[in-house]
Design a protein around this motif. Structure first.
Motif, PDB file in Angstrom:
ATOM      1  N   SER A   1       0.831  -1.207   0.000  1.00 49.49           N
ATOM      2  CA  SER A   1       0.000   0.000   0.000  1.00 49.49           C
ATOM      3  C   SER A   1       0.866   1.258   0.000  1.00 49.49           C
TER       4      SER A   1
ATOM      5  N   PRO B   1       1.053   1.714  -4.335  1.00 47.84           N
ATOM      6  CA  PRO B   1      -0.157   1.012  -4.761  1.00 47.84           C
ATOM      7  C   PRO B   1      -0.511   1.227  -6.233  1.00 47.84           C
TER       8      PRO B   1
ATOM      9  N   THR C   1      -3.810  -0.574  -7.536  1.00 47.45           N
ATOM     10  CA  THR C   1      -5.039  -0.271  -6.790  1.00 47.45           C
ATOM     11  C   THR C   1      -5.371   1.223  -6.751  1.00 47.45           C
ATOM     12  N   ARG C   2      -4.360   2.075  -6.877  1.00 50.77           N
ATOM     13  CA  ARG C   2      -4.644   3.509  -6.780  1.00 50.77           C
ATOM     14  C   ARG C   2      -4.003   4.309  -7.904  1.00 50.77           C
TER      15      ARG C   2
ATOM     16  N   TYR D   1      -0.774   0.770 -15.492  1.00 47.51           N
ATOM     17  CA  TYR D   1      -1.106   1.496 -14.273  1.00 47.51           C
ATOM     18  C   TYR D   1       0.179   2.132 -13.764  1.00 47.51           C
TER      19      TYR D   1
ATOM     20  N   VAL E   1      -5.837  -6.272 -15.400  1.00 44.32           N
ATOM     21  CA  VAL E   1      -6.528  -5.646 -14.265  1.00 44.32           C
ATOM     22  C   VAL E   1      -7.601  -4.701 -14.790  1.00 44.32           C
TER      23      VAL E   1
ATOM     24  N   GLU F   1      -7.547  -9.390 -10.324  1.00 43.19           N
ATOM     25  CA  GLU F   1      -7.871  -8.446  -9.244  1.00 43.19           C
ATOM     26  C   GLU F   1      -6.591  -8.029  -8.527  1.00 43.19           C
ATOM     27  N   ALA F   2      -6.617  -6.842  -7.922  1.00 47.56           N
ATOM     28  CA  ALA F   2      -5.419  -6.343  -7.250  1.00 47.56           C
ATOM     29  C   ALA F   2      -5.760  -5.990  -5.818  1.00 47.56           C
ATOM     30  N   ARG F   3      -4.761  -6.148  -4.951  1.00 46.00           N
ATOM     31  CA  ARG F   3      -4.946  -5.855  -3.534  1.00 46.00           C
ATOM     32  C   ARG F   3      -3.690  -5.199  -3.013  1.00 46.00           C
ATOM     33  N   ALA F   4      -3.838  -4.199  -2.149  1.00 47.73           N
ATOM     34  CA  ALA F   4      -2.671  -3.530  -1.563  1.00 47.73           C
ATOM     35  C   ALA F   4      -2.617  -3.828  -0.071  1.00 47.73           C
TER      36      ALA F   4
END
Lengths: 453, 453
Positions: free
Chosen positions: A296, A299, A302-303, A323, A352, A358-361
Motif C-alpha cells: 500500500s 499502490p 489499486t490507486r 497502471y 486488471v 484483481e489487485a490488492r494492496a
C-alpha cells in the motif's frame, strides 16, 4: 497426515514451451510509444539494446513459444521447482482451506528471476552479443543476470543503486562471485551518472538513475545490450514456466485453485504463476480468481492511473500503457525493494483494467507478521516481497474458515529471505512502520503524467 | 546431455531407520570418562542435561534405530534432499570422473544441522522437557535448533560467541525469527560468563566458553536440557539419513562411489554421508574410500593426537577418546567456522585410527578457489565448510583425469553460502590468507593434554 508435502516433477517434465498470454487476451495493451516522437515503437527502435530474438517475443501473438534446449538444460539445475502443501500453516490457522505454494527460492539465485535471466542471456549470445548491462536495486535481478551471463561465458555490468550497494553488500558479493562488474549508481562510468554526481555528489541513487546508466552504456556500445528483469512482455513470457509447472503439479495433487496469488512489483512473478491459469480462465472457462498483491506504500494497480507513462525517472524509455503512480513517484523505504516501482507490466495492467485480474494492496507490518507465521509453520524464511503473497493467502484461508469452505489457495513463494534478514530484525525489534500514501501526495505525482503535461 | 541432473526420491523413501555404525565397527571408541573421577561416564551422569532417549542412542549397539513418525513428518519439509550430478563442473575440469553431490542446503536452516536438531528436540519433548540451551559459533547450529524447538513448541536459549554475535547478525536474526533467546557469550546470565567478564570485560568469547554457559544453565535448571550439534554418537546417528538416501540415489543413478568425501569439524556431516557407505565397506566388503577433509589451520585428524581430551576449553565436559589438538588450542580465524574445533567425533576418530577412514587437510585459499569454480559451474554458492569437500572432490577428479579413469566421486554439499558472502568478498578482494600451523605451536598445545598433566 496423508498426501505429499512436496509435489515434485521430473526433469523431463520441465515445460518445452513458454505460454504467451498475448494470444488469448480480450484486449492487447496499447503499443509502447517512442518518448521523442510519440509514435509506436517498432522493432528497429529496440535493436540498439535488445536482440532480435527477444524483440520478436515481445510482440509475438503465438500462444506457445519453444524453450531452447540450451535454456532447458540450465533450468535443470533447479527446475522443476517444488509445489508444496502448507499443511502446518493450515493447521496453525485452523482453516479448512488447502494452501499450496510454488517455491521459486530453490534457484541458485534464490528467486524466480533466474527463469528469465537465462533465456535473456541465451538469446543475446545467439546473436553474438557477449556483454550485457543492467540495473539492480536490492540485487535479486543483478544476481540472476550475473549467474546467467556466467553460464554462457558472457560478461555483465550491473549498476546497483548506491544506497543498496553500501547497505546490502551480500548481494554485491554474489554478483562478483559470478564475475560481474558492479558499479554504485550514480557512477562516473556514464554521462547520466556524471551529470547527477556533478549536481549532487552524495546522491544515494535510484532505480531510475541506474536504468539510465545501464541503457546509456548499452546504447553507446556495439558489443553490449541491455536486459530488464520485469515489466516487459518477454520477461513475463519466460516466467510462465512457474505457472505451467504449478498447473501440472496441482493436477497431480488433485486440486484446482480457487484463487491464485502472487506479489506484484513489475509483474513478472505474478504473471509467471498466474498467466497459465489465466489461460484456463480465458480459454477454458475455469472459475479461478487471479490476485496481484502490492504494497500500500506503492499502490500502482489499486490507486494508480491507467495511462501512458515512462518506465524510468529520466523519461528515456518508451512510454508504456500501464497502471502508474507517475514516473516521479518516490516510494518510501519499505523492505520489499522489488515492489518499489511506480509502474507495472503492461500485460498485467491490461488484465486488471479488463477485470480479469484483481489487485490488492497491503501494509508492510501485516506482511511481516504473516512471514513470521509462515516461517514458524513451514520453516522457510520468505523474502519480504513474497510475504505480500503469503499475507493475502492467509487472509483468503481465514475467509474460507469464516465461510466454512474447503477452498484451494495457490500462491507464489518467489524467493527466500536469507539475504533479507536485517528487515526481520527491524520488524521483530519494532523498528518497522507502515507508510499510508496520502491522496494529495498521489494526486501531485499523477499530475506529472506525460499526457497531462 | 543424457541422464538426470538431480536424482530425487519421494517422501515415502525417507529412511525409516537411522544407521548406527557402533554395531559394525571393528573397535568401539573407548568410553567417555568423568572429568572429576576419571571413571567411565554412565547414563546417570548424563541425565542432568540429556533425555534418556538420546542417552540410549549414545550407547546403543543396535544397527538400525527407528526414526519416530513425528520426526519423519518434519523431515518431509525438505527431505529427501536431492543428489546432483555436477555435469557442468565435470565439463569445466574436462575430467572423465563422475562427480555427484548430496545437497543438504535445501533444509530451511540452510544446512544439514536440522537433521539432528529435529530428533533432539523431539526426544526431549517426549520426556517433558520444553526448554533447551545450546551454544553456537557462526550460527548454523543455533539456527537449526531454534527451528526444531519452534516446530515442537519448545523454547530455546542460544549462547552465541560474542564476536560472531556482533559480526554475523544475520544468523542471530534467523534464531530470533524462530522465537529463540540469543545471548552474546560471555554473558552475565551464568556464573561461567560472569567470571570471564569480570576478568576480561571485552572478551570476544569462544565456543568453549559458550559451551560452559549453555551446560551450566541446563545443569542448573530442572526444566532445561542441553543440546549439541556435532561430535556425539547420537548426533552422527541422526545424520545418517544423508548417506542412506545418497546410497539409494547413487543406485538409481547406476554408479557406486569410488570415494565418498565430506568436510569434517566435529564430524556430523562427514559421518552422516559416509557411515552408510562404511557399512558397505565393513559388512559387505565394498571397495570405497571414505575421506574426511579438514582445514590445515585446524588439522585435528591429520596432525592431532589420538588421546582422551576435554570437549571444551574449561574442562567441564567428559573426557572423550578422539583425535585432538589440545583443548586449549585456539584455531585461527578461518571462515569455515564450523571446522574450527580442537577435537573430533570419537566415532570418526576411531575409524581414522583403524585405517577405515582417511583424512586430508586443506589450506583456506584453495578451498575458496574451488568454491568459486563450483558456483560458476553449478550455480550454488557453497558454505566455506562445504568448500573443503568440493576442493577434495575436484582434486580427486583431476587425479582421475591424470589416470584416465572414469572414477565416481560423491561429496556432501552440507550447506549453502548465502550467509557467508562476506568471506567470498574477502577472498575475491585478496584479503584472505592461509594459516600454516607451526610444529612448535602444535607441540605446545598438545603438551597440555589431560593425561600428560
Amino acid at each position: 497426515m496423508s498426501g505429499e508435502v512436496r509435489i515434485l516433477l521430473t526433469e523431463k517434465e520441465i515445460p518445452t514451451h513458454w505460454y504467451n498470454i498475448q494470444a488469448d487476451m480480450p484486449h492487447l495493451p496499447r503499443p509502447p510509444l517512442h518518448p521523442a516522437t510519440g509514435q509506436p515503437v517498432g522493432p528497429d527502435d529496440l535493436k540498439a539494446i535488445f536482440p532480435l530474438g527477444l524483440i520478436a517475443q515481445e510482440v509475438s501473438g503465438e500462444r506457445w513459444v519453444e524453450i531452447p534446449e540450451e535454456v532447458r538444460e540450465i533450468y535443470r539445475l533447479w527446475r522443476p521447482s517444488p509445489l508444496c502443501r502448507a499443511r502446518r500453516l493450515e493447521k496453525a490457522l485452523d482453516t479448512p482451506a488447502r494452501i499450496y505454494y510454488k517455491y521459486e527460492g530453490v534457484s541458485p539465485a534464490g528467486s524466480h528471476k533466474l527463469n528469465t535471466a537465462v533465456p535473456q542471456a541465451y538469446f543475446n549470445r545467439q546473436e553474438g552479443v557477449m556483454r550485457l548491462t543492467t540495473e539492480t536495486g536490492a540485487g535479486q535481478w543483478g544476481v540472476a543476470l550475473s549467474q546467467a551471463c556466467n553460464f554462457f561465458g558472457m560478461s555483465c555490468t550491473v549498476y546497483m543503486v548506491k544506497v543498496s550497494y553500501e547497505q546490502k553488500p551480500y548481494r554485491r558479493s554474489m554478483m562478483e562471485i559470478f564475475g560481474s562488474t558492479v558499479y554504485a549508481s550514480p557512477s562516473d562510468q556514464t554521462a547520466a551518472g556524471r551529470k547527477i554526481l556533478a549536481a549532487d555528489p552524495g546522491s544515494p541513487g535510484s532505480l531510475g538513475i541506474a536504468i539510465s546508466e545501464a541503457v546509456e552504456e548499452a546504447a553507446g556500445r556495439e558489443d553490449t545490450n541491455y536486459a530488464l528483469g520485469s515489466v516487459l512482455n518477454h520477461v513475463l513470457l519466460h516466467q510462465s514456466v512457474i505457472g505451467l509447472e504449478a498447473r501440472e503439479q496441482m493436477a497431480r495433487a488433485g486440486h484446482y485453485p480457487d484463487v491464485v496469488i502472487a506479489c506484484c512489483g513489475g509483474g513478472s512473478n505474478f504473471g509467471g504463476l498466474a498467466f497459465p491459469f489465466a489461460y484456463d480462465k480465458l480459454v477454458r472457462g475455469a472459475k479461478v480468481r487471479l490476485m496481484a498483491v502490492e504494497p500500500s506504500a506503492c499502490p500502482t494497480l489499486t490507486r494508480g492511473e491507467f495511462a501512458y507513462d515512462y518506465g524510468d525517472v529520466a523519461g528515456l524509455t518508451p512510454l508504456l500503457s500501464m497502471y502508474t503512480l507517475g514516473s516521479e513517484f518516490m516510494p518510501p523505504g519499505i523492505h520489499a525493494g522489488g515492489l518499489r516501482y511506480h509502474g507495472d507490466s503492461p500485460l498485467v495492467s491490461q488484465l486488471v483494467h479488463d477485470g480479469i485480474v484483481e489487485a490488492r494492496a497491503l501494509d508492510q507490518l501485516p506482511t511481516f507478521e504473516a512471514a513470521v507465521l509462515f516461517a514458524r509453520s513451514e520453516g522457510t524464511v520468505p523474502a519480504p516481497e513474497s510475504a505480500h503473497a503469503i499475507r493475502a493467502a492467509i487472509d483468503e484461508a481465514l475467509a474460507a474458515k469464516e465461510a466454512g469452505e474447503a477452498r484451494t489457495i495457490l500462491f507464489n513463494l518467489s524467493g527466500h529471505g536469507f539475504l533479507d534478514l536485517p528487515s526481520y530484525d527491524a520488524y521483530l525489534s519494532g523498528r518497522l512502520q507502515d507508510y499510508p500514501l496520502p491522496g494529495e501526495a498521489l494526486a501531485k505525482s499523477l499530475a506529472h503524467l506525460p499526457q497531462k503535461k
